[in-house]
Design an enzyme around this catalytic site. Structure first.
Site, PDB file in Angstrom:
ATOM      1  N   ASP A   1     -29.526 -11.813 -73.001  1.00  0.00           N
ATOM      2  CA  ASP A   1     -29.551 -12.136 -71.459  1.00  0.00           C
ATOM      3  C   ASP A   1     -28.235 -12.456 -71.026  1.00  0.00           C
ATOM      4  O   ASP A   1     -27.221 -12.214 -71.891  1.00  0.00           O
ATOM      5  CB  ASP A   1     -30.388 -13.603 -71.525  1.00  0.00           C
ATOM      6  CG  ASP A   1     -29.697 -14.679 -72.179  1.00  0.00           C
ATOM      7  OD1 ASP A   1     -28.922 -15.453 -71.347  1.00  0.00           O
ATOM      8  OD2 ASP A   1     -29.730 -14.789 -73.436  1.00  0.00           O
TER       9      ASP A   1
ATOM     10  N   ASP B   1     -25.573 -14.644 -69.345  1.00  0.00           N
ATOM     11  CA  ASP B   1     -25.600 -16.186 -69.367  1.00  0.00           C
ATOM     12  C   ASP B   1     -25.767 -16.595 -67.905  1.00  0.00           C
ATOM     13  O   ASP B   1     -26.080 -15.862 -66.811  1.00  0.00           O
ATOM     14  CB  ASP B   1     -23.981 -16.337 -69.705  1.00  0.00           C
ATOM     15  CG  ASP B   1     -24.186 -17.923 -70.180  1.00  0.00           C
ATOM     16  OD1 ASP B   1     -24.947 -18.452 -71.022  1.00  0.00           O
ATOM     17  OD2 ASP B   1     -22.940 -18.618 -70.137  1.00  0.00           O
TER      18      ASP B   1
END
Length: 292
Positions: free
Chosen positions: A208, A210
């Site tokens: 992902d 951050d």
């Protein structure tokens, strides 16, 4: 001396279902028990070792992992090279989820961990300017390219304590520092591997962006877990494929990790603490044989 390859698997990577001739090593060290049993198995006749960093069922948080025991027990197995695979968050737009970043630098922001084998009684200062093995990095890059797995050679890993994720202010600060990925486990792992004279390669599997990213709010846990599952399957293909190339032989002659303690131990041999010497029997074995 033979070279043996070990893998440390992070979040999502808990076992290797393609290994043959499997043995489970229920080891202990002077520093306690490792995260789990170390799995020994073969791939096309080549021996590899595997350890789940968080243990079966992911029962250990990053701060609770006994990193010293993990590295000591790998050393007991004769492992000379470690490829670390771990989930990480991206701090760069051009490193989207699904990218494998072959890390070459670390920034340590951890605060609650035992980071050295050489704290008392015997003092050593190992150099960390180049904390990862160039040869293992290039080997990994070539294999990831062959497997058509999106990857980047080189990157800085920000190691945070956790287990909470970053605030947005922290995330933006780390971006200003030029960091590429953020995770919670590669430190002190990389430092301890160096002290144990084990070459180390770190691969961050981006799950992902951050919390700095403008699209962060639209990312949910289900999406992260799906990416982690896809990354895990890619990492298994990588592990299954890379062992043959590793055991064909790699020229490590320019890498000084294998005997780094020869120029790193400061305490004079006559002044070694005997209890600490016994505690470090696995870590100091080669050094004592050569310098007896």
């Amino acid at each position: 001396m033979n070279n043996y390859l070990g893998f440390i698997g992070g979040s999502g990577l808990y076992n290797l279902n393609f290994l043959e001739d499997i043995k489970y090593h229920d080891l202990t060290s002077s520093f306690g028990k490792p995260s789990d049993k170390i799995i020994e198995g073969t791939i096309d006749g080549n021996t590899i070792f595997f350890l789940s960093r968080h243990g079966k069922g992911h029962k250990l948080s990053p701060s609770s992992i006994n990193y010293r025991a993990n590295i000591d027990c790998f050393k007991q197995c004769g492992v000379t090279d470690i490829i670390s695979l771990s989930a990480a968050g991206s701090l760069k737009d051009n490193l989207p989820p699904g990218t494998f970043v072959i890390v070459d630098q670390f920034i340590d922001r951890t605060i609650n961990r035992k980071k050295s084998f050489f704290n008392d009684g015997i003092v050593a200062h190992v150099p960390m300017s180049e904390p990862t093995s160039k040869e293992l990095m290039i080997l990994s890059k070539n294999k990831l390219d062959t497997l058509n797995i999106s990857n980047v050679l080189g990157g800085t890993y920000l190691a945070m304590e956790g287990p909470q994720f970053s605030t947005k202010a922290e995330s933006n600060l780390y971006r200003q520092w030029g960091c590429d990925v953020i995770g919670m486990t590669n430190i002190p792992e990389a430092k301890l591997a160096r002290e144990a004279e084990i070459r180390y390669c770190s691969i961050s599997m981006v799950t992902d962006y951050d919390c700095w990213h403008q699209d962060h709010e639209s990312v949910n846990l289900e999406m992260i877990l799906n990416t982690m599952k896809e990354n895990t399957e890619k990492s298994k293909k990588f592990i299954q494929s890379i062992s043959n190339d590793y055991y064909k032989g790699i020229d490590f002659s320019k890498d000084k990790t294998r005997n780094i303690l020869d120029t790193s131990i400061i305490t004079h041999r006559d002044s070694w603490d005997k209890e600490i010497e016994i505690k470090l029997k696995t870590i100091l074995k080669r050094y004592k044989e050569v310098n007896s």
